[in-house]
Design an enzyme around this catalytic site. Sequence first.
Site, PDB file in Angstrom:
ATOM      1  N   ARG A  29      34.812  45.770  43.053  1.00 20.11           N
ATOM      2  CA  ARG A  29      33.968  44.586  43.254  1.00 20.11           C
ATOM      3  C   ARG A  29      34.544  43.489  42.371  1.00 20.11           C
ATOM      4  O   ARG A  29      34.508  43.592  41.138  1.00 20.11           O
ATOM      5  CB  ARG A  29      32.519  44.906  42.887  1.00 20.11           C
ATOM      6  CG  ARG A  29      31.544  43.752  43.105  1.00 20.11           C
ATOM      7  CD  ARG A  29      30.126  44.185  42.738  1.00 20.11           C
ATOM      8  NE  ARG A  29      29.165  43.112  42.950  1.00 20.11           N
ATOM      9  CZ  ARG A  29      28.850  42.178  42.063  1.00 20.11           C
ATOM     10  NH1 ARG A  29      29.445  42.189  40.871  1.00 20.11           N
ATOM     11  NH2 ARG A  29      27.968  41.249  42.350  1.00 20.11           N
ATOM     12  N   LYS A  45      34.558  40.985  33.044  1.00 23.67           N
ATOM     13  CA  LYS A  45      33.653  41.515  32.024  1.00 23.67           C
ATOM     14  C   LYS A  45      34.353  41.854  30.717  1.00 23.67           C
ATOM     15  O   LYS A  45      33.690  41.962  29.681  1.00 23.67           O
ATOM     16  CB  LYS A  45      32.938  42.760  32.562  1.00 23.67           C
ATOM     17  CG  LYS A  45      31.983  42.468  33.696  1.00 23.67           C
ATOM     18  CD  LYS A  45      31.353  43.745  34.224  1.00 23.67           C
ATOM     19  CE  LYS A  45      30.425  43.450  35.389  1.00 23.67           C
ATOM     20  NZ  LYS A  45      29.872  44.697  35.978  1.00 23.67           N
TER      21      LYS A  45
END
Length: 255
Positions: A240, A210
């Site tokens: 994650r 991200k």
Amino acid sequence: MAAPVLMGIVNVTPDSFSDGGETAGAEAAVARGLELVAQGAAIIDVGGESTRPGAGPVAVEEELRRVTPVIDALAAEGICVSVDTRHARVMETALAAGARVINDVTALSGDGRAMPVAAASDAGIVLMHMTGEPGTMNVRPVYGDVVAEVRDYLSGRIEACLAAGISEKRLAIDPGIGFGKHMPDNFRLIEKLDVLCELGLPVLVGVSRKIGKAPDPRDRLAESLHWGRMAVDNGAAILRVHDVAETAEALSGRA
């Protein structure tokens, strides 16, 4: 300090932000899940609806078609499977297929039946913070104090779960990196993760791919490892990630 649990990502979608289409078919998705377990993932998070910025909704029937055979196959191998969904019907079907964790970007608030479904199960539950909907969440997110606001929201969702009869032992929280946050907000949340840890529950962080300057999210491995390690150093209990092997290796040298 205990080693973090690695949650491997398997998106059974054509349009997820960094791996859309790679595991859109059940056979490829199951193979990826098995590969990630071999690399060190303790949980496989299976999702059938992209929640990337700008994504539109997927019909529940289509989401079920995508995830059910994958969850069934992975659970049959004894793997701890998490279902990444905001829809109660998908939660129900996934749990019946063997999923052991519900990972909901709306923290059980997006579907009126989600809380009762979760309460009736013995599944683990990840409560995530998100501002708005995936389609619009990153248009104009504004916070006075992002850490305090995320903490207060998650505290409220914890209380809602407890009131519904869900044991605190079944809960984990996720600040929702990238979900309705500008980059400075994301950085602040990771840097002040200890504030969320004060809520007394395991904190999951999903920073994988991200953050970074590369246009292609798959080329952001170095940044993913850096911020993932910082999250762990600041108290994250679960990461994650897409790149399980690389993450495990990067964390292996921690004191």
